[in-house]
Design a protein around this motif. Structure first.
Motif, PDB file in Angstrom:
ATOM      1  N   ALA A  99      -5.780  25.895  -2.228  1.00 46.63           N
ATOM      2  CA  ALA A  99      -5.471  24.995  -3.325  1.00 46.63           C
ATOM      3  C   ALA A  99      -6.614  24.004  -3.493  1.00 46.63           C
ATOM      4  O   ALA A  99      -7.509  23.910  -2.644  1.00 46.63           O
ATOM      5  N   GLU A 100      -6.605  23.276  -4.605  1.00 47.42           N
ATOM      6  CA  GLU A 100      -7.548  22.172  -4.758  1.00 47.42           C
ATOM      7  C   GLU A 100      -7.277  21.166  -3.640  1.00 47.42           C
ATOM      8  O   GLU A 100      -6.121  20.848  -3.350  1.00 47.42           O
ATOM      9  N   VAL A 101      -8.325  20.678  -2.991  1.00 45.01           N
ATOM     10  CA  VAL A 101      -8.153  19.816  -1.824  1.00 45.01           C
ATOM     11  C   VAL A 101      -8.494  18.365  -2.169  1.00 45.01           C
ATOM     12  O   VAL A 101      -9.514  18.082  -2.791  1.00 45.01           O
ATOM     13  N   VAL A 102      -7.613  17.457  -1.738  1.00 44.57           N
ATOM     14  CA  VAL A 102      -7.850  16.021  -1.848  1.00 44.57           C
ATOM     15  C   VAL A 102      -7.937  15.466  -0.433  1.00 44.57           C
ATOM     16  O   VAL A 102      -7.024  15.668   0.374  1.00 44.57           O
ATOM     17  N   VAL A 103      -9.046  14.800  -0.120  1.00 44.05           N
ATOM     18  CA  VAL A 103      -9.271  14.272   1.223  1.00 44.05           C
ATOM     19  C   VAL A 103      -8.967  12.778   1.245  1.00 44.05           C
ATOM     20  O   VAL A 103      -9.444  12.013   0.400  1.00 44.05           O
ATOM     21  N   GLY A 104      -8.150  12.367   2.205  1.00 43.87           N
ATOM     22  CA  GLY A 104      -7.809  10.949   2.327  1.00 43.87           C
ATOM     23  C   GLY A 104      -6.436  10.794   2.948  1.00 43.87           C
ATOM     24  O   GLY A 104      -5.691  11.763   3.103  1.00 43.87           O
ATOM     25  N   GLU A 105      -6.094   9.570   3.312  1.00 46.52           N
ATOM     26  CA  GLU A 105      -4.816   9.310   3.954  1.00 46.52           C
ATOM     27  C   GLU A 105      -3.914   8.433   3.085  1.00 46.52           C
ATOM     28  O   GLU A 105      -4.389   7.625   2.293  1.00 46.52           O
ATOM     29  N   GLY A 106      -2.618   8.620   3.288  1.00 48.23           N
ATOM     30  CA  GLY A 106      -1.618   7.737   2.732  1.00 48.23           C
ATOM     31  C   GLY A 106      -1.588   7.594   1.232  1.00 48.23           C
ATOM     32  O   GLY A 106      -1.996   8.482   0.474  1.00 48.23           O
ATOM     33  N   GLU A 107      -1.137   6.420   0.813  1.00 47.05           N
ATOM     34  CA  GLU A 107      -0.897   6.175  -0.596  1.00 47.05           C
ATOM     35  C   GLU A 107      -2.170   6.160  -1.430  1.00 47.05           C
ATOM     36  O   GLU A 107      -2.129   6.435  -2.635  1.00 47.05           O
ATOM     37  N   GLU A 108      -3.305   5.878  -0.788  1.00 49.36           N
ATOM     38  CA  GLU A 108      -4.562   5.838  -1.546  1.00 49.36           C
ATOM     39  C   GLU A 108      -4.877   7.182  -2.192  1.00 49.36           C
ATOM     40  O   GLU A 108      -5.321   7.246  -3.339  1.00 49.36           O
ATOM     41  N   SER A 109      -4.645   8.253  -1.448  1.00 51.32           N
ATOM     42  CA  SER A 109      -4.962   9.579  -1.980  1.00 51.32           C
ATOM     43  C   SER A 109      -3.853  10.132  -2.862  1.00 51.32           C
ATOM     44  O   SER A 109      -4.116  10.730  -3.906  1.00 51.32           O
ATOM     45  N   VAL A 110      -2.599   9.915  -2.481  1.00 51.08           N
ATOM     46  CA  VAL A 110      -1.502  10.509  -3.251  1.00 51.08           C
ATOM     47  C   VAL A 110      -1.340   9.824  -4.604  1.00 51.08           C
ATOM     48  O   VAL A 110      -0.881  10.444  -5.572  1.00 51.08           O
ATOM     49  N   ARG A 111      -1.740   8.573  -4.715  1.00 53.45           N
ATOM     50  CA  ARG A 111      -1.606   7.864  -5.987  1.00 53.45           C
ATOM     51  C   ARG A 111      -2.574   8.371  -7.042  1.00 53.45           C
ATOM     52  O   ARG A 111      -2.432   8.069  -8.220  1.00 53.45           O
ATOM     53  N   GLU A 112      -3.565   9.122  -6.614  1.00 50.95           N
ATOM     54  CA  GLU A 112      -4.476   9.749  -7.579  1.00 50.95           C
ATOM     55  C   GLU A 112      -3.812  10.928  -8.273  1.00 50.95           C
ATOM     56  O   GLU A 112      -4.303  11.418  -9.285  1.00 50.95           O
ATOM     57  N   LEU A 113      -2.694  11.383  -7.712  1.00 48.97           N
ATOM     58  CA  LEU A 113      -2.021  12.581  -8.205  1.00 48.97           C
ATOM     59  C   LEU A 113      -0.773  12.178  -8.983  1.00 48.97           C
ATOM     60  O   LEU A 113       0.304  12.005  -8.423  1.00 48.97           O
ATOM     61  N   GLU A 114      -0.906  12.033 -10.270  1.00 46.45           N
ATOM     62  CA  GLU A 114       0.224  11.633 -11.103  1.00 46.45           C
ATOM     63  C   GLU A 114       0.924  12.856 -11.694  1.00 46.45           C
ATOM     64  O   GLU A 114       0.301  13.869 -11.955  1.00 46.45           O
ATOM     65  N   GLY A 115       2.217  12.725 -11.890  1.00 42.33           N
ATOM     66  CA  GLY A 115       2.970  13.799 -12.528  1.00 42.33           C
ATOM     67  C   GLY A 115       3.386  14.912 -11.599  1.00 42.33           C
ATOM     68  O   GLY A 115       3.587  16.050 -12.032  1.00 42.33           O
ATOM     69  N   VAL A 116       3.543  14.610 -10.314  1.00 41.82           N
ATOM     70  CA  VAL A 116       3.959  15.635  -9.341  1.00 41.82           C
ATOM     71  C   VAL A 116       5.429  15.980  -9.574  1.00 41.82           C
ATOM     72  O   VAL A 116       6.267  15.097  -9.734  1.00 41.82           O
ATOM     73  N   ASP A 117       5.758  17.261  -9.592  1.00 44.28           N
ATOM     74  CA  ASP A 117       7.177  17.622  -9.696  1.00 44.28           C
ATOM     75  C   ASP A 117       7.683  18.410  -8.497  1.00 44.28           C
ATOM     76  O   ASP A 117       8.890  18.667  -8.396  1.00 44.28           O
ATOM     77  N   PHE A 118       6.784  18.772  -7.563  1.00 50.03           N
ATOM     78  CA  PHE A 118       7.245  19.388  -6.311  1.00 50.03           C
ATOM     79  C   PHE A 118       6.250  19.022  -5.214  1.00 50.03           C
ATOM     80  O   PHE A 118       5.058  19.276  -5.339  1.00 50.03           O
ATOM     81  N   MET A 119       6.763  18.405  -4.156  1.00 48.83           N
ATOM     82  CA  MET A 119       5.893  17.957  -3.065  1.00 48.83           C
ATOM     83  C   MET A 119       6.469  18.385  -1.721  1.00 48.83           C
ATOM     84  O   MET A 119       7.674  18.272  -1.489  1.00 48.83           O
ATOM     85  N   VAL A 120       5.595  18.868  -0.847  1.00 46.39           N
ATOM     86  CA  VAL A 120       5.974  19.208   0.520  1.00 46.39           C
ATOM     87  C   VAL A 120       5.180  18.301   1.453  1.00 46.39           C
ATOM     88  O   VAL A 120       3.945  18.254   1.384  1.00 46.39           O
ATOM     89  N   VAL A 121       5.872  17.584   2.316  1.00 48.90           N
ATOM     90  CA  VAL A 121       5.226  16.660   3.242  1.00 48.90           C
ATOM     91  C   VAL A 121       5.556  17.078   4.668  1.00 48.90           C
ATOM     92  O   VAL A 121       6.732  17.181   5.039  1.00 48.90           O
ATOM     93  N   ASP A 122       4.521  17.334   5.467  1.00 54.13           N
ATOM     94  CA  ASP A 122       4.711  17.612   6.887  1.00 54.13           C
ATOM     95  C   ASP A 122       4.889  16.271   7.590  1.00 54.13           C
ATOM     96  O   ASP A 122       3.956  15.468   7.661  1.00 54.13           O
ATOM     97  N   MET A 123       6.084  16.011   8.107  1.00 57.79           N
ATOM     98  CA  MET A 123       6.389  14.717   8.693  1.00 57.79           C
ATOM     99  C   MET A 123       5.681  14.486  10.015  1.00 57.79           C
ATOM    100  O   MET A 123       5.786  13.394  10.595  1.00 57.79           O
ATOM    101  N   ARG A 124       4.942  15.475  10.493  1.00 60.14           N
ATOM    102  CA  ARG A 124       4.138  15.273  11.701  1.00 60.14           C
ATOM    103  C   ARG A 124       2.848  14.518  11.390  1.00 60.14           C
ATOM    104  O   ARG A 124       2.146  14.085  12.304  1.00 60.14           O
ATOM    105  N   ARG A 125       2.521  14.382  10.116  1.00 58.64           N
ATOM    106  CA  ARG A 125       1.353  13.583   9.742  1.00 58.64           C
ATOM    107  C   ARG A 125       1.591  12.119  10.101  1.00 58.64           C
ATOM    108  O   ARG A 125       2.686  11.592   9.871  1.00 58.64           O
ATOM    109  N   ARG A 126       0.581  11.459  10.610  1.00 61.40           N
ATOM    110  CA  ARG A 126       0.738  10.059  10.995  1.00 61.40           C
ATOM    111  C   ARG A 126       0.932   9.154   9.787  1.00 61.40           C
ATOM    112  O   ARG A 126       1.441   8.034   9.916  1.00 61.40           O
ATOM    113  N   ASP A 127       0.505   9.629   8.621  1.00 62.42           N
ATOM    114  CA  ASP A 127       0.638   8.817   7.410  1.00 62.42           C
ATOM    115  C   ASP A 127       1.742   9.322   6.494  1.00 62.42           C
ATOM    116  O   ASP A 127       1.749   9.013   5.294  1.00 62.42           O
ATOM    117  N   ALA A 128       2.693  10.083   7.037  1.00 59.09           N
ATOM    118  CA  ALA A 128       3.746  10.690   6.210  1.00 59.09           C
ATOM    119  C   ALA A 128       4.522   9.644   5.414  1.00 59.09           C
ATOM    120  O   ALA A 128       4.815   9.838   4.231  1.00 59.09           O
TER     121      ALA A 128
END
Length: 214
Positions: A99-128
């Motif tokens: 997939a297209e890759v976005v590098v970064g942690e936490g809210e800083e990186s995910v906030r660049e992604l607007e309009g998400v309608d399906f998200m999978v989060v691995d809760m083992r991530r320290r920044d989950a």
């Protein structure tokens, strides 16, 4: 406008995931999780799929299969460049385009992604928790799947950001725990407690109307 479930698309994505897992040469932690996630992404006809990745590409393979059916865009969030290389090499080994890759942690990186309608989060991530807190749903709402969620305690709901209205949750005891959140659009009651809900009940014996706040 909201997400609408399509059983036919869910079946196609599920079958595709089963075949992909059978044909692939990858390590699979729990095939039930992969098949479930693929079926959900397909069934909700996800147009923008985001995976907050940690390890293993079985779930990524399932999401890729669903995206083929829905025509949706895929983005994988990784924490650093080393993890990006690990993810891309694992996907190439599985014979699936990364997939297209976005590098970064936490809210800083995910906030660049607007309009998400399906998200999978691995809760083992320290920044989950920060990833969940920064997630921005699309105009149709959003379905969030939390892998390795552990026990059923509603922890993921409390991690969602302010203004994000979780309207329904479910927990499946598979693959270390799978917590599923349905995020609604517009105003209305939510499960985070930010919006109160008035409940009406009629006492069948006396006919009295009781109104209470939850």
């Amino acid at each position: 406008m909201k997400l609408v479930w399509c059983p036919e698309m869910a079946s196609k994505a599920y079958i595709g995931a089963v075949k992909a897992l059978a044909d692939g040469e990858i390590e699979i932690e729990d095939g039930n999780v992969v098949e479930m996630v693929s079926a959900m992404a397909g069934g909700w006809r996800a147009e923008f799929i985001v995976e907050a990745w940690s390890a293993g590409v079985a779930t990524s393979l399932g999401l890729a299969t669903a995206a083929v059916e829905t025509g949706g865009k895929r983005v994988c969030m990784v924490s650093d460049e080393r993890t990006r290389v690990e993810y891309e090499q694992a996907m190439e080994h599985a014979g699936v385009a990364p997939a297209e890759v976005v590098v970064g942690e936490g809210e800083e990186s995910v906030r660049e992604l607007e309009g998400v309608d399906f998200m999978v989060v691995d809760m083992r991530r320290r920044d989950a928790a920060r990833v969940l807190g920064g997630a921005r749903p699309g105009l149709r709402g959003m379905v969030v799947v939390c892998k390795s969620a552990g026990r059923k305690d509603g922890g993921a709901v409390r991690m969602m950001g302010r203004g994000t209205r979780v309207v329904r949750t479910a927990f499946l005891p598979i693959g270390g725990g799978l917590e599923i959140l349905h995020v609604g659009v517009g105003k209305g009651p939510g499960l985070q407690g930010g919006c109160a809900r008035w409940i009406k009940r009629v006492d069948r014996a006396t006919g009295e109307l009781h109104v209470f706040r939850r």
